[in-house]
Design a protein around this motif. Sequence first.
Motif, PDB file in Angstrom:
ATOM      1  N   LEU A   1      43.234  41.396  49.391  1.00  0.00           N
ATOM      2  CA  LEU A   1      42.283  42.230  50.127  1.00  0.00           C
ATOM      3  C   LEU A   1      40.908  41.594  50.226  1.00  0.00           C
ATOM      4  O   LEU A   1      40.238  41.701  51.258  1.00  0.00           O
ATOM      5  N   HIS A   2      40.477  40.917  49.172  1.00  0.00           N
ATOM      6  CA  HIS A   2      39.117  40.383  49.190  1.00  0.00           C
ATOM      7  C   HIS A   2      38.934  39.265  50.212  1.00  0.00           C
ATOM      8  O   HIS A   2      37.810  38.976  50.623  1.00  0.00           O
ATOM      9  N   SER A   3      40.043  38.635  50.638  1.00  0.00           N
ATOM     10  CA  SER A   3      39.939  37.553  51.614  1.00  0.00           C
ATOM     11  C   SER A   3      40.329  37.992  53.024  1.00  0.00           C
ATOM     12  O   SER A   3      40.301  37.188  53.954  1.00  0.00           O
ATOM     13  N   SER A   4      40.697  39.261  53.189  1.00  0.00           N
ATOM     14  CA  SER A   4      41.027  39.785  54.514  1.00  0.00           C
ATOM     15  C   SER A   4      39.739  40.078  55.282  1.00  0.00           C
ATOM     16  O   SER A   4      38.673  40.243  54.686  1.00  0.00           O
ATOM     17  N   PRO A   5      39.803  40.135  56.617  1.00  0.00           N
ATOM     18  CA  PRO A   5      38.589  40.418  57.393  1.00  0.00           C
ATOM     19  C   PRO A   5      37.886  41.708  56.970  1.00  0.00           C
ATOM     20  O   PRO A   5      36.663  41.731  56.790  1.00  0.00           O
ATOM     21  N   ALA A   6      38.660  42.789  56.784  1.00  0.00           N
ATOM     22  CA  ALA A   6      38.034  44.054  56.391  1.00  0.00           C
ATOM     23  C   ALA A   6      37.513  43.980  54.957  1.00  0.00           C
ATOM     24  O   ALA A   6      36.476  44.575  54.632  1.00  0.00           O
ATOM     25  N   GLY A   7      38.234  43.258  54.094  1.00  0.00           N
ATOM     26  CA  GLY A   7      37.775  43.113  52.724  1.00  0.00           C
ATOM     27  C   GLY A   7      36.439  42.400  52.643  1.00  0.00           C
ATOM     28  O   GLY A   7      35.558  42.772  51.862  1.00  0.00           O
ATOM     29  N   LYS A   8      36.288  41.377  53.469  1.00  0.00           N
ATOM     30  CA  LYS A   8      35.016  40.651  53.496  1.00  0.00           C
ATOM     31  C   LYS A   8      33.898  41.522  54.059  1.00  0.00           C
ATOM     32  O   LYS A   8      32.740  41.404  53.656  1.00  0.00           O
ATOM     33  N   ARG A   9      34.267  42.401  54.985  1.00  0.00           N
ATOM     34  CA  ARG A   9      33.255  43.221  55.645  1.00  0.00           C
ATOM     35  C   ARG A   9      32.837  44.421  54.798  1.00  0.00           C
ATOM     36  O   ARG A   9      31.661  44.768  54.739  1.00  0.00           O
ATOM     37  N   TYR A  10      33.818  45.053  54.130  1.00  0.00           N
ATOM     38  CA  TYR A  10      33.522  46.300  53.425  1.00  0.00           C
ATOM     39  C   TYR A  10      33.564  46.190  51.903  1.00  0.00           C
ATOM     40  O   TYR A  10      33.019  47.040  51.206  1.00  0.00           O
ATOM     41  N   GLY A  11      34.246  45.181  51.386  1.00  0.00           N
ATOM     42  CA  GLY A  11      34.491  45.128  49.953  1.00  0.00           C
ATOM     43  C   GLY A  11      33.383  44.468  49.159  1.00  0.00           C
ATOM     44  O   GLY A  11      32.463  43.847  49.701  1.00  0.00           O
ATOM     45  N   ARG A  12      33.488  44.620  47.849  1.00  0.00           N
ATOM     46  CA  ARG A  12      32.590  43.954  46.909  1.00  0.00           C
ATOM     47  C   ARG A  12      33.434  43.324  45.817  1.00  0.00           C
ATOM     48  O   ARG A  12      34.404  43.922  45.354  1.00  0.00           O
ATOM     49  N   THR A  13      33.093  42.131  45.406  1.00  0.00           N
ATOM     50  CA  THR A  13      33.851  41.450  44.364  1.00  0.00           C
ATOM     51  C   THR A  13      32.915  40.948  43.278  1.00  0.00           C
ATOM     52  O   THR A  13      31.716  40.758  43.508  1.00  0.00           O
ATOM     53  N   GLN A  14      33.489  40.738  42.118  1.00  0.00           N
ATOM     54  CA  GLN A  14      32.761  40.146  40.999  1.00  0.00           C
ATOM     55  C   GLN A  14      33.303  38.734  40.827  1.00  0.00           C
ATOM     56  O   GLN A  14      34.398  38.542  40.303  1.00  0.00           O
TER      57      GLN A  14
END
Length: 237
Positions: free
Chosen positions: A185-198
């Motif tokens: 998910l973190h590397s998907s287009p929506a993941g990059k747009r909406y997500g936050r990662t540590q």
Amino acid sequence: MDIAKRHGLKVVEDAAQGVMAAYKGRALGSIGNLGAYSFHETKNVISGEGGALLVNDPALAVRAEIIREKGTDRGRFFRGEVDKYTWQEVGSSFLPGELIAAFLCAQLEEAERITNHRLDIWQRYHALLEPLEAKGLLRRPIVPDDCQHNAHMYYVLLAPEIDRQNVLNELKRNEIFSVFHYVPLHSSPAGKRYGRTQGGLEMTTMQSERLVRLPLWVDLTAEQQEHVVKVLNNAIG
């Protein structure tokens, strides 16, 4: 759930693939305040499309019904709890048609048999692939002692030095349909747009690039499984 309670949060449990599976003796979907099942055609128990909302918090039951009933209290009206039904809040039509409901009902009646048969297939894969794991060519799934899975899928993690695409190509050449599951998910287009990662989540990315899902459906025969494992062995051995 303890963390959620300490912070006053509600938990929506994504149990889309979890019908007939359990964690520490509790059915998946029954742990969060709300749980969600999917009956999509790719799941173990299916109706083609659609799913179910499990309401485990009584305080949320009335609102869930209103949202399902197009934002009205129509259900309460039919039960005689109100003298007329009215629009209460935002909602939509989430009710399945009769044909879909009938199809799903038959599936649910056979859910235990379907699950047990899939577990037999899963265990056969697990036994057949043990020698390849012993050689360090792949890793089989690990199921914790306090988890009861439902054999939704069987996957392997290829050794890092093995080219996954070559393996998939060889399986396809032998008319074996095999896929590598979701993009993280973190590397998907929506993941990059909406997500936050540590951090960069390098381990997640690495594992996703090694994963191969093997065919698993209720009519898969022992002979077909042996053929799948033979081709896989030739591709990576």
